[in-house]
Design an enzyme around this catalytic site. Structure first.
Site, PDB file in Angstrom:
ATOM      1  N   ASN A  54       0.794  -1.245   0.266  1.00 41.41           N
ATOM      2  CA  ASN A  54       0.001   0.192  -0.026  1.00 41.41           C
ATOM      3  C   ASN A  54       0.619   1.535   0.250  1.00 41.41           C
ATOM      4  O   ASN A  54       0.560   2.379  -0.160  1.00 41.41           O
ATOM      5  CB  ASN A  54      -0.922  -0.085   1.311  1.00 41.41           C
ATOM      6  N   GLY A  55       1.971   1.418  -0.128  1.00 36.00           N
ATOM      7  CA  GLY A  55       2.788   2.288   0.211  1.00 36.00           C
ATOM      8  C   GLY A  55       3.642   2.883   1.442  1.00 36.00           C
ATOM      9  O   GLY A  55       4.825   3.645   0.999  1.00 36.00           O
ATOM     10  N   GLU A  56       3.717   1.858   2.218  1.00 31.98           N
ATOM     11  CA  GLU A  56       3.574   2.260   3.353  1.00 31.98           C
ATOM     12  C   GLU A  56       5.006   2.010   3.607  1.00 31.98           C
ATOM     13  O   GLU A  56       4.946   0.615   3.112  1.00 31.98           O
ATOM     14  CB  GLU A  56       2.582   2.259   4.575  1.00 31.98           C
ATOM     15  N   ARG A 119      14.610  24.966  -2.327  1.00 28.85           N
ATOM     16  CA  ARG A 119      14.900  25.386  -2.816  1.00 28.85           C
ATOM     17  C   ARG A 119      13.150  26.667  -2.837  1.00 28.85           C
ATOM     18  O   ARG A 119      12.980  27.545  -2.783  1.00 28.85           O
ATOM     19  CB  ARG A 119      14.504  25.219  -4.077  1.00 28.85           C
ATOM     20  N   ASP A 192      23.537  34.156 -11.683  1.00 30.86           N
ATOM     21  CA  ASP A 192      21.877  35.324 -11.285  1.00 30.86           C
ATOM     22  C   ASP A 192      23.187  35.738  -9.738  1.00 30.86           C
ATOM     23  O   ASP A 192      24.132  34.850  -9.241  1.00 30.86           O
ATOM     24  CB  ASP A 192      20.981  34.812 -10.658  1.00 30.86           C
ATOM     25  N   LYS A 215      19.489  36.976 -15.448  1.00 29.06           N
ATOM     26  CA  LYS A 215      18.589  35.646 -15.127  1.00 29.06           C
ATOM     27  C   LYS A 215      17.597  36.324 -14.581  1.00 29.06           C
ATOM     28  O   LYS A 215      17.239  36.677 -13.618  1.00 29.06           O
ATOM     29  CB  LYS A 215      19.285  34.541 -14.387  1.00 29.06           C
ATOM     30  N   ASP A 245      19.530  20.422 -11.651  1.00 30.39           N
ATOM     31  CA  ASP A 245      18.251  20.014 -11.551  1.00 30.39           C
ATOM     32  C   ASP A 245      17.314  19.684 -13.409  1.00 30.39           C
ATOM     33  O   ASP A 245      18.668  18.559 -13.998  1.00 30.39           O
ATOM     34  CB  ASP A 245      17.015  20.691 -11.053  1.00 30.39           C
ATOM     35  N   GLY A 248      17.955  22.978 -17.722  1.00 29.68           N
ATOM     36  CA  GLY A 248      17.542  23.606 -19.073  1.00 29.68           C
ATOM     37  C   GLY A 248      18.134  25.374 -18.816  1.00 29.68           C
ATOM     38  O   GLY A 248      19.118  25.487 -20.109  1.00 29.68           O
ATOM     39  N   THR A 249      17.967  25.760 -17.328  1.00 28.20           N
ATOM     40  CA  THR A 249      18.935  26.820 -17.433  1.00 28.20           C
ATOM     41  C   THR A 249      20.332  26.576 -17.686  1.00 28.20           C
ATOM     42  O   THR A 249      20.769  27.784 -18.223  1.00 28.20           O
ATOM     43  CB  THR A 249      18.195  27.337 -15.893  1.00 28.20           C
TER      44      THR A 249
END
Length: 339
Positions: A54-56, A119, A192, A215, A245, A248-249
């Site tokens: 169940n993901g626990e 962030r 930046d 930026k 991450d 793209g930047t």
């Protein structure tokens, strides 16, 4: 003359006490934990971790933790090999802390070189959470005695903790790497204005000039590079940031400095998140090398120009200082607060 024999008071318990260090690993980055254990010359502690259907998340220490300083190595990042998301890693860290506290550990130290949600350290718009602060509250509520982390996205995150927050930096690892490359005509490029202080220190360490990118962020995870402030023409540019991450930047930044005349372009960052289309962006970029550390396990499919430096030595030295009640800042010559 009568000699009186001195005996301990009957209510005083006489014990021989020696400190005990236990190092345990969550599933987010077992490889890094194994490197630290090897350098500390200890075995990783026995702990059962699994995820129910169940993901626990379930945790149980297989040996006594009573009276031990328990160091839990768990960056709060995803690990596809273990089928874990970043949120899974966070919950697993919390239940491991709770299990150690419930097992009467002397101290519980979260070794979290990558601090997730870092962030989201302030409100950028109305009705947003300050998730980095929430993370600190959750960890302290679970029962940590201190946290050991590396290159936080911003300095104020340390203020979210009421418990000691030991901060490490990869600055010296990264600058040493570029010094060893023997590159000439270097210019360090800040992505930046918020990263100028870090980039200035980086530039001072390798004897380089400094430039800054203008930026803007029209939306989350979207950045626009307008122009380069400073001279990069004919030089080798090193773009320095704390996180890569989706890249793209970073790709746009490489194009900007190349268009401004840079001869060669490198990148350096502490945390290689590499999510989304990161590999495609980096493979199509103009970088000769992208250098990161292993605070986060690197996903498969990395392009050939990605280099990974291990932070295991820094973590090992810092853990040793914490365990022996030494000074973590001495590991970095007092220069581990870079904000």
């Amino acid at each position: 003359m009568t000699v009186l024999e001195t005996r301990p008071a009957p209510h005083v318990l006489q014990v021989d006490y020696s400190k005990r260090l236990m190092l345990v690993a969550g599933r987010a980055h077992r490889e890094l934990a194994a490197k630290i254990a090897s350098k500390l010359q200890v075995e990783l502690g026995d702990v059962t971790l699994k995820t129910f259907s169940n993901g626990e998340v379930y945790c149980r220490f297989g040996e006594s933790v009573r009276g031990a300083d328990v160091f839990i190595v768990q960056p709060t990042c995803g690990n596809p090999d273990e089928g874990m998301s970043a949120n899974d890693a966070l919950i697993e860290l919390l239940v491991m802390i709770d299990a150690a506290v419930g097992g009467s550990a002397h101290r519980v130290i979260a070794v979290t070189p990558w601090y997730g949600y870092s962030r989201q350290d302030k409100k950028s718009a109305p009705r947003e959470p300050i998730s980095a602060r929430l993370m600190a509250r959750m960890l302290e509520s679970a029962g940590i005695d201190r946290i050991l982390t590396m290159d936080l996205h911003s300095g104020q995150i340390q203020g979210f903790f009421q418990k000691p927050c030991d901060h490490m930096t990869a600055l010296f690892m990264l600058t040493q790497y570029f010094q060893d490359l023997g590159l000439e005509d270097l210019v360090v490029v800040a992505p930046d204005a918020g990263r100028v202080k870090l980039n200035q220190k980086f530039a001072d360490k390798i004897g380089a000039d400094l430039a800054i990118l203008n930026k803007e962020r029209p939306a989350q995870q979207v950045a626009e590079i307008n122009y380069v402030i400073g001279d990069v023409a004919g030089k080798t540019a090193v773009l320095v940031d704390d996180i890569i991450d989706t890249a793209g930047t970073l790709k746009a930044a490489a194009e900007a400095v190349s268009d401004a005349g840079a001869r060669r372009v490198y990148a350096a960052a502490t945390h290689g998140v590499f999510s989304g289309n990161a590999w495609e962006n980096l493979a199509a970029s103009r970088f000769e090398q992208i250098v990161v550390t292993d605070t986060i396990p690197i996903p498969p499919g990395a392009p050939d120009n990605v280099r990974v430096l291990s932070c295991a030595d820094l973590l090992t030295n810092s853990i040793r200082q914490i365990f022996t009640d030494g000074s973590v800042s001495d590991v970095f010559g007092g220069e581990n607060q870079l904000f």
